[in-house]
Enzyme design. Structure first.
Site, PDB file in Angstrom:
ATOM      1  N   CYS A 114       0.815  -1.226   0.000  1.00 27.90           N
ATOM      2  CA  CYS A 114       0.000   0.000   0.000  1.00 27.90           C
ATOM      3  C   CYS A 114       0.846   1.274   0.000  1.00 27.90           C
ATOM      4  CB  CYS A 114      -0.929   0.024   1.207  1.00 27.90           C
ATOM      5  SG  CYS A 114      -1.913  -1.463   1.337  1.00 27.90           S
ATOM      6  N   HIS A 255      -3.853   6.672   3.254  1.00 27.06           N
ATOM      7  CA  HIS A 255      -4.179   5.389   2.628  1.00 27.06           C
ATOM      8  C   HIS A 255      -5.598   4.986   3.038  1.00 27.06           C
ATOM      9  CE1 HIS A 255      -3.981   1.447   1.075  1.00 27.06           C
ATOM     10  NE2 HIS A 255      -3.922   0.852   2.247  1.00 27.06           N
ATOM     11  N   ASN A 285     -10.042  -0.848  -0.280  1.00 25.37           N
ATOM     12  CA  ASN A 285      -8.582  -0.716  -0.240  1.00 25.37           C
ATOM     13  C   ASN A 285      -8.007  -1.232  -1.555  1.00 25.37           C
ATOM     14  OD1 ASN A 285      -5.843  -0.938   0.232  1.00 25.37           O
ATOM     15  ND2 ASN A 285      -6.045  -2.066   2.160  1.00 25.37           N
TER      16      ASN A 285
HETATM   17  N1  ACO Z   1     -18.587  -9.724   8.367  1.00 27.68           N
HETATM   18  C1  ACO Z   1     -19.081  -9.995   9.578  1.00 27.68           C
HETATM   19  N2  ACO Z   1     -18.313 -10.314  10.638  1.00 27.68           N
HETATM   20  C2  ACO Z   1     -16.995 -10.319  10.441  1.00 27.68           C
HETATM   21  C3  ACO Z   1     -16.408 -10.042   9.194  1.00 27.68           C
HETATM   22  C4  ACO Z   1     -17.267  -9.732   8.132  1.00 27.68           C
HETATM   23  N3  ACO Z   1     -16.813  -9.441   6.905  1.00 27.68           N
HETATM   24  N4  ACO Z   1     -15.068 -10.128   9.297  1.00 27.68           N
HETATM   25  C5  ACO Z   1     -14.806 -10.456  10.579  1.00 27.68           C
HETATM   26  N5  ACO Z   1     -15.960 -10.584  11.266  1.00 27.68           N
HETATM   27  C6  ACO Z   1     -16.154 -10.915  12.658  1.00 27.68           C
HETATM   28  C7  ACO Z   1     -14.991 -11.683  13.256  1.00 27.68           C
HETATM   29  O1  ACO Z   1     -15.099 -13.067  12.964  1.00 27.68           O
HETATM   30  C8  ACO Z   1     -15.130 -11.389  14.708  1.00 27.68           C
HETATM   31  O2  ACO Z   1     -16.135 -12.217  15.251  1.00 27.68           O
HETATM   32  P1  ACO Z   1     -15.976 -12.844  16.732  1.00 27.68           P
HETATM   33  O3  ACO Z   1     -15.885 -11.666  17.655  1.00 27.68           O
HETATM   34  O4  ACO Z   1     -17.184 -13.662  16.864  1.00 27.68           O
HETATM   35  O5  ACO Z   1     -14.689 -13.618  16.674  1.00 27.68           O
HETATM   36  C9  ACO Z   1     -15.658  -9.949  14.727  1.00 27.68           C
HETATM   37  O6  ACO Z   1     -16.205  -9.729  13.431  1.00 27.68           O
HETATM   38  C10 ACO Z   1     -14.616  -8.931  15.038  1.00 27.68           C
HETATM   39  O7  ACO Z   1     -13.478  -9.193  14.218  1.00 27.68           O
HETATM   40  P2  ACO Z   1     -12.207  -8.284  14.274  1.00 27.68           P
HETATM   41  O8  ACO Z   1     -11.178  -8.848  13.359  1.00 27.68           O
HETATM   42  O9  ACO Z   1     -11.824  -8.040  15.703  1.00 27.68           O
HETATM   43  O10 ACO Z   1     -12.821  -6.943  13.651  1.00 27.68           O
HETATM   44  P3  ACO Z   1     -12.142  -5.541  13.552  1.00 27.68           P
HETATM   45  O11 ACO Z   1     -12.991  -4.537  14.181  1.00 27.68           O
HETATM   46  O12 ACO Z   1     -10.678  -5.572  13.929  1.00 27.68           O
HETATM   47  O13 ACO Z   1     -12.211  -5.261  11.982  1.00 27.68           O
HETATM   48  C11 ACO Z   1     -10.780  -5.285  10.049  1.00 27.68           C
HETATM   49  C12 ACO Z   1     -11.510  -6.123  11.095  1.00 27.68           C
HETATM   50  C13 ACO Z   1     -11.814  -4.516   9.263  1.00 27.68           C
HETATM   51  C14 ACO Z   1     -10.016  -6.234   9.144  1.00 27.68           C
HETATM   52  C15 ACO Z   1      -9.822  -4.318  10.761  1.00 27.68           C
HETATM   53  O14 ACO Z   1      -9.058  -4.997  11.706  1.00 27.68           O
HETATM   54  C16 ACO Z   1      -8.868  -3.617   9.804  1.00 27.68           C
HETATM   55  O15 ACO Z   1      -9.266  -2.840   8.970  1.00 27.68           O
HETATM   56  N6  ACO Z   1      -7.563  -3.858   9.944  1.00 27.68           N
HETATM   57  C17 ACO Z   1      -6.533  -3.187   9.161  1.00 27.68           C
HETATM   58  C18 ACO Z   1      -6.401  -3.735   7.777  1.00 27.68           C
HETATM   59  C19 ACO Z   1      -5.269  -3.027   7.089  1.00 27.68           C
HETATM   60  O16 ACO Z   1      -4.926  -1.911   7.404  1.00 27.68           O
HETATM   61  N7  ACO Z   1      -4.612  -3.679   6.178  1.00 27.68           N
HETATM   62  C20 ACO Z   1      -3.396  -3.100   5.667  1.00 27.68           C
HETATM   63  C21 ACO Z   1      -3.342  -2.884   4.294  1.00 27.68           C
HETATM   64  S1  ACO Z   1      -3.736  -4.217   3.238  1.00 27.68           S
HETATM   65  C22 ACO Z   1      -2.543  -4.337   2.033  1.00 27.68           C
HETATM   66  O17 ACO Z   1      -1.413  -3.970   2.227  1.00 27.68           O
HETATM   67  C23 ACO Z   1      -2.923  -4.943   0.739  1.00 27.68           C
END
Ligand code: ACO
Length: 328
Positions: A114, A255, A285
């Site tokens: 990214c 980003h 993203n």
């Molecule tokens: N729909 C519904 N529920 C979901 C989904 C979904 N799509 N995805 C995860 N959940 C659930 C999980 O299973 C979890 O359930 P549980 O509590 O029963 O175990 C719950 O939602 C919470 O999951 P978390 O992973 O804790 O959710 P979080 O609030 O952290 O959001 C996310 C996840 C959106 C991925 C976030 O962590 C994020 O954006 N992280 C950063 C990503 C990023 O910056 N990537 C870098 C760049 S990518 C690149 O370089 C190509």
């Protein structure tokens, strides 16, 4: 020697096909409410079958070249930032060189996920200011849909396809161009975003395919914390280097990985949300392509004027991060 570079033309290209949150509800166990509240994403663009990253790159580049009033043959260097290259060899930059007919250009890819466009700007700045290259095409193009595990709801809702391009030329003015930059990396956390299969570590076999190793894996929670920290630190570093304050920034282009990451970063930096450019709702993203797509859209929307101070701030796989402060 030139004092700086200037952006002579911008362009972006998004594939036509739109994949909405409602579409995703039919593919994995997710829902519009979760995706909207947790990420800010409503829809993303998806490249066609047989439409590789180079095709998106070429479309964005053609627009940038037109806006710069340059012929492809005048370009002397092409850099393509991507983690979804058409093939491992040749580089996507070489494929783009051929498709554009930019026969006088050297060509290479940048792999910084990214942060690729921001890394590219810093590399281009050095090469242009050393007088080595005069008409540089910097492109970021991604077809993340091709490396997305459409069975993994924690990653597939986040990613999209797109490309952005900028034509960079020398400038003799000390009032425009790159005022300050910073780049960083933390290879020890590379496992937080990785695509384990298909490289020299795990060459493609039936086993790597069965184990779904050819898809992007992500540990979202860990990344979230590091993303905010890196974005804030990188932005503060460039502001200190250029001796500017948050209130001097006219437009902040972070980003576009998650709306909550954007909100948290802007709040910690003290940049009001009306100065933050956001298009994550439309495209998700798109990795390296997010910043040049946003830059192009912001410029076309009249949100960037001559003399403005623009802060670009990126974070991604590697891990990598980087920020650039531009005077338009
Ligand atoms: N729909 C519904 N529920 C979901 C989904 C979904 N799509 N995805 C995860 N959940 C659930 C999980 O299973 C979890 O359930 P549980 O509590 O029963 O175990 C719950 O939602 C919470 O999951 P978390 O992973 O804790 O959710 P979080 O609030 O952290 O959001 C996310 C996840 C959106 C991925 C976030 O962590 C994020 O954006 N992280 C950063 C990503 C990023 O910056 N990537 C870098 C760049 S990518 C690149 O370089 C190509």
């Amino acid at each position: 020697m030139p004092k700086n570079f200037k952006i002579a033309g911008l362009g972006s290209y998004l594939p036509e096909k739109i994949l909405t949150n409602a579409d995703l509800e039919k593919m994995v166990d997710t829902n519009d409410k979760w995706i909207t509240e947790r990420t800010g994403i409503k829809e993303r663009r998806i490249a066609k079958e047989g439409q590789p990253s180079s095709d998106l790159a070429v479309e964005a580049a053609k627009i940038a070249l037109k806006n710069a009033s340059l012929d492809p043959k005048e370009i002397d260097l092409i850099l393509v930032a991507t983690i979804t290259s058409d093939m491992l060899c040749p580089s996507t930059a070489c494929v783009v060189q051929d498709k554009l007919g930019a026969t006088n250009a050297a060509a290479l890819d940048i792999s910084a996920a990214c942060s690729g466009f921001v890394y590219g700007l810093v590399v281009c700045h050095s090469l242009i200011c050393q007088g080595q290259y005069k008409k540089v095409l910097l492109i970021a193009a991604e077809t993340l849909s091709k490396i997305t595990d459409w069975k993994d709801r924690s990653t597939c809702v986040l990613l999209g396809d797109g490309a952005g391009a900028a034509v960079l030329i020398p400038s003799n003015s000390d009032k425009e161009g790159l005022l300050a930059s910073t780049l960083g990396a933390m290879g020890s956390a590379g496992n937080l975003i990785c695509l384990p299969g298909g490289g020299s570590l795990n060459p493609a076999t039936h086993k790597t395919v069965d184990e779904r190793l050819h898809y992007l894996k992500m540990q979202g929670n860990e990344l979230f914390k590091l993303a905010v920290k890196s974005l804030v630190e990188a932005a503060k570093t460039v502001m200190q280097k250029a001796k500017v304050k948050p209130e001097d920034i006219n437009l902040f282009i972070p980003h576009q990985a998650n709306m909550r990451i954007i909100n948290a970063s802007a709040t910690r930096l003290g940049v009001p949300m009306e100065k933050v450019f956001i298009n994550i709702d439309k495209y998700g993203n798109t990795s390296a392509a997010t910043i040049p797509i946003a830059l192009d859209e912001a410029f076309r929307a009249g949100r960037i004027k001559k003399g403005d101070l623009i802060l670009l701030d990126a974070f991604g796989g590697g891990l990598t991060w980087g920020a650039c402060l531009l005077r338009w």
